[in-house]
Write an enzyme that holds these catalytic residues in place. Structure first.
Site, PDB file in Angstrom:
ATOM      1  N   GLY A  13       0.751  -1.240   0.000  1.00 27.45           N
ATOM      2  CA  GLY A  13       0.000   0.000   0.000  1.00 27.45           C
ATOM      3  C   GLY A  13       0.782   1.291   0.000  1.00 27.45           C
ATOM      4  N   SER A 137      -3.786   9.400   8.871  1.00 30.31           N
ATOM      5  CA  SER A 137      -4.996   9.204   9.671  1.00 30.31           C
ATOM      6  C   SER A 137      -6.119   8.682   8.777  1.00 30.31           C
ATOM      7  CB  SER A 137      -5.383  10.493  10.410  1.00 30.31           C
ATOM      8  OG  SER A 137      -5.638  11.553   9.514  1.00 30.31           O
ATOM      9  N   TYR A 151     -12.354   1.743  14.113  1.00 31.37           N
ATOM     10  CA  TYR A 151     -11.290   2.229  13.222  1.00 31.37           C
ATOM     11  C   TYR A 151     -11.208   3.748  13.257  1.00 31.37           C
ATOM     12  CZ  TYR A 151      -8.846   3.476   8.928  1.00 31.37           C
ATOM     13  OH  TYR A 151      -7.983   4.038   8.027  1.00 31.37           O
ATOM     14  N   LYS A 155      -8.221   6.387  14.610  1.00 32.00           N
ATOM     15  CA  LYS A 155      -7.633   7.411  13.751  1.00 32.00           C
ATOM     16  C   LYS A 155      -7.895   8.819  14.284  1.00 32.00           C
ATOM     17  CE  LYS A 155      -5.555   5.000  10.597  1.00 32.00           C
ATOM     18  NZ  LYS A 155      -4.096   5.102  10.405  1.00 32.00           N
ATOM     19  N   THR A 186      -5.889   0.369  -2.201  1.00 32.69           N
ATOM     20  CA  THR A 186      -4.734  -0.347  -1.648  1.00 32.69           C
ATOM     21  C   THR A 186      -5.233  -1.654  -1.034  1.00 32.69           C
ATOM     22  OG1 THR A 186      -4.951   0.726   0.516  1.00 32.69           O
ATOM     23  CG2 THR A 186      -3.574   1.841  -1.129  1.00 32.69           C
TER      24      THR A 186
END
Length: 285
Positions: A13, A137, A151, A155, A186
């Protein structure tokens, strides 16, 4: 002067693209990843074959691994000018359907991993009175959405670290920037890289059929945009190169790189900055 740049999560990625982009620009790149002689051996050998790239073993969830990686880098290269915190895991699911262990697993990488690298690199940066730390982030820079709450929470924590440390480290000429990417194709978004997903299907089923309908609608919108606008992950690597090449003191605190929603991101960023300025003005009165 040549800069030494340490990047975490370079096996795939954004990390891998950034490592190759910066190396081709002439910088010395320390490409950190797990399993350099195991599951990521092929990726490690591929990067090692590129001039200016040096692969190093690092697991950002392990205190000793992080300490060793930075100590080894400093011993060999004498300095670290730039740290790029890219290593991360994503995940999907209803909050109630996540076990606490799964949420802790996500935070160990996305949040505590960032703190570990800061604490490992800051002594040397403070001593040299200069440095740049770039944190990856999320494109959801000022909001969250259902089905990705752990998630986004992790972040948002990275955003808090970046913003707070910008003031704490100013006296040492150490700058912090968060890059807020959108949904790029990605491995973390294409399903090739396993995420930390909700693990209580018996609870998730109680939310159906509404939850599945909502999830599919959001997914179609996000991933449809990725395909419609042909979003290129190289945008992130090029943006990081741009940040590194900026004059010290001119870098923004937040650098959104969502090719489609950038204007909206900037509105959020500017509004947040105005609110903070008002709060600080009252606090300092």
């Amino acid at each position: 002067m040549n800069k030494t740049i340490f990047i975490t999560g370079t096996s795939t990625g954004f990390g891998k693209l950034t490592a190759t982009t910066l190396a081709k620009a002439g910088y010395t790149v320390i490409a950190g990843m797990r399993g350099v002689t195991g599951k990521n051996e092929a990726a490690a050998k591929e990067l090692e074959a590129i001039h200016n790239i040096h692969v190093i073993e690092i697991d950002v969830t392990d205190d000793q691994s992080v300490t060793n990686a930075f100590a080894e880098t400093l011993e060999k290269f004498g300095k670290i000018d730039v740290l790029i915190n890219n290593a991360a895991v994503s995940g999907f699911g209803l909050l109630e359907a996540y076990s606490l262990d799964k949420i802790r697993q996500m935070f160990e990488v996305n949040f505590y991993g960032v703190i570990r690298t800061y604490q490992a690199v800051l002594p040397s940066m403070r001593e040299q009175k200069s440095g740049l730390i770039i944190n990856i982030s999320s494109g959801a820079s000022a909001h969250t959405s259902p089905f990705m709450i752990p998630y986004f929470a992790s972040k948002f924590g990275v955003e808090s670290i970046t913003e707070g440390l910008q003031d704490e480290l100013k006296q040492f000429n150490i700058e912090n920037v968060s890059i807020q990417p959108g949904v790029y194709p990605t491995e973390i978004n294409t399903g090739q890289k396993t995420g930390v997903n909700a693990d209580k299907p018996e609870i998730a089923s109680l939310y159906d059929p509404v939850a599945t309908e909502q999830f599919n609608a959001i997914g179609s919108a996000l991933f449809g945009k990725m395909k419609e606008f042909n979003m290129d992950p190289q945008t992130i690597a090029d943006g990081i190169l741009e940040l590194i090449q900026m004059k010290q003191g001119s870098r923004p605190l937040r650098f959104p790189l969502d090719a489609v929603a950038q204007g909206t991101d900037l509105e959020f960023i500017n509004a947040r900055a105005e609110l903070k300025a008002k709060w600080l003005a009252k606090y300092n009165d």
